[in-house]
Structures are given as structure tokens and as C-alpha cells.
Enzyme design. Structure first.
Site, short mmCIF file in Angstrom:
data_model
loop_
_atom_site.label_atom_id
_atom_site.label_comp_id
_atom_site.label_asym_id
_atom_site.label_seq_id
_atom_site.Cartn_x
_atom_site.Cartn_y
_atom_site.Cartn_z
N SER A 253 0.22 4.90 20.63
CA SER A 253 -1.09 4.46 20.17
C SER A 253 -2.14 5.41 20.73
O SER A 253 -1.82 6.31 21.50
CB SER A 253 -1.36 3.04 20.66
OG SER A 253 -1.59 3.09 22.06
N LYS A 254 -3.38 5.13 20.36
CA LYS A 254 -4.50 5.98 20.78
C LYS A 254 -4.53 6.19 22.30
O LYS A 254 -4.98 7.21 22.78
CB LYS A 254 -5.82 5.33 20.37
CG LYS A 254 -6.08 5.45 18.90
CD LYS A 254 -7.47 4.97 18.57
CE LYS A 254 -7.60 4.71 17.09
NZ LYS A 254 -8.06 3.38 16.78
N ARG A 255 -4.06 5.18 23.00
CA ARG A 255 -4.02 5.27 24.46
C ARG A 255 -3.25 6.49 24.95
O ARG A 255 -3.50 7.03 26.01
CB ARG A 255 -3.30 4.03 25.00
CG ARG A 255 -4.16 3.03 25.65
CD ARG A 255 -3.38 1.84 26.18
NE ARG A 255 -2.10 1.57 25.53
CZ ARG A 255 -0.93 1.80 26.12
NH1 ARG A 255 -0.85 2.29 27.33
NH2 ARG A 255 0.20 1.51 25.48
N GLY A 257 -2.96 9.37 23.36
CA GLY A 257 -3.56 10.65 22.94
C GLY A 257 -3.74 10.65 21.44
O GLY A 257 -3.84 9.58 20.83
#
Ligand code: GLU
Length: 503
Positions: A253-255, A257
Site C-alpha cells: 500500500s501507499k505506506r 512507497g
């Protein structure tokens, strides 16, 4: 075997994520290798979340990655339309067939009633499952309720017990307990199809031979198989790909990168590098080869060898691969790929002359090997553009703390401050003079000279750097490259005004 036909069926509800791109890519590789057909189908029946803009982006992103399709919403094909929102009549037709044969029924339950049922089941510790309450409404009764304006969904009647299994090409034999599956909705009361229904109608009518998709759809497969069975359609073969995870074993996920293709493009990841890396998410070539072109991947890919374990997305590995793919480009391709990043950083002009391009090629040839990603290039180029003794790094300051170094810097600057042009020959002459005058050699001599020229302690070798700066000073640029005399004067001025440097 009949012709291989595979599809990538995204919902245009957001930008394409690497997990989905990997699914598209595995389908594409499989089709291209087998001489099959690769289809793009847009599953846009979630009208609230689907947007035309996302569909456009999806198409652009897939093309950027290097995928092409033989049939799709933008190019048509013999099995269209390829957008689910344009196939509503087809879904209605088959739903009616199932109603007529008694395999489906109208369900008048309101969302509130269904929610209540769900909560009751959960409270009893049971898995929520539709009770089948409307199953027993006789068809004539249901039709008269519809005629009087009531709204109804259409549900498939499924057996309340027993097992259903299928063979997954990646995960082997899988079995499901039917008692856990309630009668699934085929058509909602607004006429829009449910995913598990539309996907079957489309895959059948589009003659899909292999459904290759994410593992998150495994639990949907038995529902889909029940629809195939009711309509008397032969199901395709299934291959469910493991999920793409971050290094911490949670779903990427965005977490972690960048995850959407446009983010990778903005980072200066080449599409061929991302393509190469995505192919390795759950598959590896037989001899451990790493840097592979699309054609090489087509030749080597093997769906049967795709792993069932989670694929870990390793950004460092991707960056390494990107560096290898950057190296494979020709010099003019390197310059073309680098240009937008340097333009964006305000280092190069919008209008590029042939001199600009030839200078850029030389510069890129020198700097590109020091980066993993194109977005790191502007920083490297700053060595040519920025000359600021006041921002000198610690290492350079430490060198200049030595009296002998400081003397060399001053001598060098005095000698070049009036020069209008500078080249390697002149440079060598000046260096030789300083060598004679000071007796310094090796690092003692070259470290201070580098500082005099760049105000930095390290960077490109001087014999590569000098021609780049010299040619660069002759170009018209948004922000000019400081000339030799400017550098020398600035450095001398700086040193004269820095009392803490020993003289
Ligand atoms: N629209 C579905 C998705 O994006 C497609 C799943 C499938 O391939 O069947 O997940």
C-alpha cells in the site's frame, strides 16, 4: 485446445496499482507466448466509483508499461462491447433465462431487512448468508409485485449444502463448502449486474479460456462456478496469483512507497524496468536471469511455474533493475529520457537546439551511471550549475583548513580568473605550474583544485567534468552554468571574507 483468450478486467475506480498491473502483465505474457488473444475489459458497473477519467488513465498507464491488447473498449473487437456498462441488456437477457428455468428468483428484501439478517447472524456467531426468504415467492406473485412498482433484485438459487471444487493452475485443487454460500445476487434492483454474475457472462461470451487474476478472487470463484453451472456454460481454467506484499508482509500500500504506475514514471523508473520487475513478482526465470527485455520475458514465462507464495515488492531490487535497463539504452535514448527531468528542474530550456542535445548526451553519459532513477539526475547535474563556496560541504571545508590546500586553491583561482575559455590542455598547464610552484602532487594537489572548480570535495573526474562545464557555459540555459572566471572570482571573494579559514 481452443484458442487461448485471456483478459484483464479492471474496474476504473482509481489509478492502476502495481498489483493489478502485475495481473495484466501475466495475462499479457501468457497470451503473447501462446499466440493467444489478450483482451482489455472495463468493469465499470460500480457507477458511483467508476470514472471515465480513470479508464483513460488506465489505458495510458497500461500502454506506458508496454502492454497492448487485441480487443478492448478503445479498439473494439468481435466480442464487444468491452465495457460492462454497455452490456446491460446482455446481463438482463441471461438473468431472465435463469428466472424462466426456475434457477433464479426475484428478491424483494430491502437493504434494511438484509442488514438486520446479517447482524442477527453475526450476533449468533454465524457467517452472514442470505436466508433465501424470497425463494419461495411464486413467479406470478413476484411478477405482479413488480408490475405494481415494487423493486426487486434477481438471485441465483444455489444448493444449501454440499461441496464445490475446481482445479486452480497455480494453487491446485480447491474445495468449498456450499453451506457457506447464500443465494448470490445476479442483478441488483437498479438493473446493474453483480460482479460475480457479469464476469461469468462476459468470460463465457468473450470465449475466455484462462482466467488469470488476483488471489483475492478465489472466494468468488465458487459463486461464479454456480452461475456457469446454471447456464450450462463450460467454465474456463483458473489461475489465481498470490498477493503483492510489502517487506513487512502486509498488502502493498501507499505506506510502503509508490504503488501506482504514474508514481513510478515520475520517479524515473523506465517502463521496461518496471515490466521486468513485475514479471518477477511470483515467477522467476529458470536460470536466474535478471535483466530481461519484454521479448525475452515472453519466451521464458511459464504460468505453471508461478509461485503460490506471496510476492514481496522490493523497491531496492526494482531500482537496481532500473539502473541495468538505463545502461542498456543508446546515448540518444538516455538523453531523451533524462530531458523531462532536467526541464522540470529548470536546468534545461523548453526549446532545445542540436548543441543542447549533444551537450546533454555527453552529460548524461557521465552522470547516468551514478543513479538508479532518472529523478536523481537533476541533483547530479547541479555539480555543473551550482557553484556556491558558501555552501561547501564539511569535507571540502576540512581540506581547506590546511594551509597548503588553501594556497593551491588561491593560486589556481588567480591563474584562471581571467581566462575566457578553458580546456583540458590549459588545465594541465595550470596544474603543472602549481605543481612546480608548490611541490604538491596527487591528492594534495587535486583535492584543492577540485574544490576550486566545483566548491565540492567529490564528484565526477576532473577530465570529464572540465569539458562539460566548458561546453555548458556556451549554451543558452534558463540558469547559466558559471564560467571559469566567475568561479575563480567567487571563490577568491569568498576566501577573502572567511576569517575562520587559516591563510
Ligand atoms: N473487476 C475485477 C477486479 O478488478 C476483475 C476480477 C476478475 O478478473 O475476475 O478485481
Amino acid at each position: 485446445m481452443n484458442q487461448i483468450r485471456v483478459r484483464f478486467a479492471p474496474s476504473p475506480t482509481g489509478y492502476i496499482h502495481v498489483g493489478n498491473a502485475r495481473t495484466a502483465l501475466f495475462n499479457w505474457l501468457f497470451a503473447r507466448q501462446k499466440g493467444g488473444i489478450f483482451i482489455l475489459r472495463v468493469e465499470d458497473t460500480d457507477i458511483e466509483r467508476s470514472k471515465e477519467e480513470y479508464e483513460k488513465r488506465l489505458i495510458d498507464d497500461l500502454r506506458w508499461l508496454g502492454l497492448d491488447w487485441d480487443e478492448g473498449p478503445d479498439i473494439g473487437g468481435a466480442y464487444g462491447p468491452y465495457r460492462q456498462s454497455e452490456r446491460l441488456e446482455i446481463y438482463a437477457y441471461y438473468a431472465q433465462k435463469l428466472i424462466q428455468s426456475g434457477q433464479a428468483y426475484y428478491c424483494f428484501c430491502s437493504p434494511e431487512e438484509l442488514e438486520k439478517e446479517r447482524e442477527e447472524a453475526l450476533a449468533k456467531g454465524l457467517l452472514p448468508r442470505y436466508s433465501g426468504r424470497c425463494r419461495h415467492i411464486p413467479l406470478e406473485k413476484a411478477l405482479s409485485r413488480l408490475n405494481s412498482g415494487e423493486k426487486a433484485a434477481i438471485r441465483l438459487k444455489v444448493p444449501s449444502k454440499g461441496e464445490l471444487g475446481f482445479h486452480d493452475l497455480i494453487r491446485g485443487d480447491l474445495t468449498f463448502d456450499l453451506s457457506l454460500i447464500g443465494d448470490p445476487i445476479l442483478l441488483r434492483s437498479n438493473g446493474l449486474p453483480a460482479y460475480n454474475y457479469a464476469v461469468v457472462i462476459d468470460d463465457h461470451l468473450m470465449a475466455i479460456s484462462h482466467v488469470i487474476r488476483g488471489e483475492d478472487h478465489i472466494s468468488n470463484t465458487p459463486r461464479q462456478l454456480l452461475v456457469y453451472r446454471s447456464l450450462g456454460f463450460d467454465p474456463p481454467l483458473f489461475a489465481h496469483l498470490s498477493m503483492v506484499m510489502g517487506k513487512d508482509n502486509t498488502r502493498l500500500s501507499k505506506r510502503h512507497g509508490a504503488t501506482s504506475l504514474d508514481q513510478f514514471a515520475q520517479m524515473g523508473i523506465l517502463p521496461e524496468a518496471l515490466f521486468n520487475y513485475l514479471a518477477f513478482l511470483g515467477w522467476a526465470p529458470p536460470e536466474g536471469q535478471e535483466v530481461l527485455s519484454r521479448d525475452e520475458l515472453i519466451a521464458l514465462f511459464d504460468l505453471k511455474k508461478v509461485s503460490r507464495s506471496a510476492a514481496i515488492f522490493d523497491y531496492e531490487k526494482l531500482y537496481w533493475l532500473n539502473r541495468q535497463h538505463l545502461k542498456r539504452l543508446t546515448l540518444s535514448e538516455k538523453a531523451k529520457k533524462a530531458y523531462p527531468f532536467l526541464l522540470e528542474a529548470g536546468l534545461l530550456p523548453k526549446e532545445m537546439t542540436s548543441q543542447h542535445w549533444s551537450w546533454l548526451e555527453k552529460a548524461v553519459d557521465n552522470f547516468l551511471e551514478t543513479v538508479n532513477r532518472l529523478d536523481e539526475l537533476p541533483e547530479r547535474f547541479r555539480l555543473l550549475f551550482d557553484f556556491s563556496p558558501e555552501n561547501m560541504d564539511k569535507e571540502a571545508r576540512e581540506i581547506l583548513d590546511k594551509e597548503s590546500s588553501l594556497r593551491i586553491v588561491k593560486l589556481f583561482c588567480e591563474k584562471i580568473k581571467t581566462l575566457t575559455s578553458f580546456n583540458l590542455e590549459v588545465f594541465n598547464q595550470v596544474v603543472n605550474e602549481i605543481k612546480k610552484e608548490t611541490g604538491a602532487k596527487g591528492k594534495e594537489l587535486y583535492h584543492p583544485i577540485r574544490i576550486a572548480l566545483t566548491a565540492r570535495a567529490s564528484g565526477l573526474e576532473l577530465d570529464r567534468l572540465i569539458p562539460l562545464i566548458e561546453e555548458g557555459t556556451k549554451l543558452t540555459l534558463p540558469k547559466p552554468i558559471p564560467s571559469w572566471s566567475e568561479r575563480a572570482q567567487k571563490m577568491l571573494h569568498f576566501l577573502d571574507n572567511r576569517p575562520f579559514f587559516k591563510v
